[in-house]
Write a protein that holds these residues in place. Structure first.
Motif, PDB file in Angstrom:
ATOM      1  N   ILE A   5      -0.292-119.639  22.815  1.00 30.96           N
ATOM      2  CA  ILE A   5      -1.306-118.590  22.953  1.00 30.96           C
ATOM      3  C   ILE A   5      -0.846-117.310  22.265  1.00 30.96           C
ATOM      4  O   ILE A   5      -1.609-116.671  21.531  1.00 30.96           O
ATOM      5  CB  ILE A   5      -1.613-118.350  24.445  1.00 30.96           C
ATOM      6  CG1 ILE A   5      -2.339-119.579  25.020  1.00 30.96           C
ATOM      7  CG2 ILE A   5      -2.422-117.078  24.651  1.00 30.96           C
ATOM      8  CD1 ILE A   5      -2.338-119.651  26.529  1.00 30.96           C
ATOM      9  N   LYS A  48      -4.328-116.456  28.652  1.00 31.37           N
ATOM     10  CA  LYS A  48      -4.649-115.410  27.675  1.00 31.37           C
ATOM     11  C   LYS A  48      -3.568-114.339  27.654  1.00 31.37           C
ATOM     12  O   LYS A  48      -2.823-114.158  28.618  1.00 31.37           O
ATOM     13  CB  LYS A  48      -6.017-114.790  27.969  1.00 31.37           C
ATOM     14  CG  LYS A  48      -6.069-114.056  29.270  1.00 31.37           C
ATOM     15  CD  LYS A  48      -7.445-113.493  29.533  1.00 31.37           C
ATOM     16  CE  LYS A  48      -7.416-112.772  30.873  1.00 31.37           C
ATOM     17  NZ  LYS A  48      -8.671-112.641  31.488  1.00 31.37           N
ATOM     18  N   VAL A 104       1.586-113.440  28.984  1.00 35.10           N
ATOM     19  CA  VAL A 104       0.463-114.377  29.021  1.00 35.10           C
ATOM     20  C   VAL A 104       0.254-114.813  30.468  1.00 35.10           C
ATOM     21  O   VAL A 104       1.213-115.180  31.150  1.00 35.10           O
ATOM     22  CB  VAL A 104       0.750-115.612  28.133  1.00 35.10           C
ATOM     23  CG1 VAL A 104      -0.385-116.621  28.236  1.00 35.10           C
ATOM     24  CG2 VAL A 104       0.965-115.195  26.679  1.00 35.10           C
TER      25      VAL A 104
END
Length: 117
Positions: free
Chosen positions: A14, A107, A103
């Motif tokens: 991510i 996200k 994270v």
């Protein structure tokens, strides 16, 4: 693979996508330097520097147990030591910094720049 390792790998994926989308160039991932490891090495085209990125991840976004809690002084020293060794092995001189990407829940919740100073 253990759950915490899966969470860490997913967090790095991510963070890497986030950095690439925001214009950074990937130079390395999970780079081992002696006994230390650098999660991500990227180039910041805006500041013109190499950035050593430490990624801290959680499956849940809990304000009492944030990913930041795992970025200890010892971890910071390890990242800086590895970064200095990586820079020393390059053929040209580079400006550099250490960033921290947090994270949670799949996200990026924060991108803290220049956390080693």
């Amino acid at each position: 693979m253990a759950d915490h390792l899966i969470t860490g790998k997913n967090g790095e994926d991510i963070a890497m996508r986030y950095l690439l989308i925001t214009g950074y160039g990937l130079l390395g991932r999970n780079v081992r330097i002696a006994r230390d490891e650098l999660d991500l090495i990227v180039y910041d085209p805006v500041d013109g520097v190499i950035v050593f990125v430490e990624v801290k991840s959680r499956t849940l976004n809990d304000p009492d147990y944030t990913p930041l809690l795992n970025f200890t002084e010892d971890k910071k020293k390890c990242v800086v030591r590895a970064a200095e060794r990586w820079i020393a092995g390059q053929e040209r001189e580079w400006g550099w910094r250490v960033d921290l990407i947090l994270v949670a829940e799949g996200k990026v919740t924060d991108h803290l720049k220049d956390v080693a100073n």
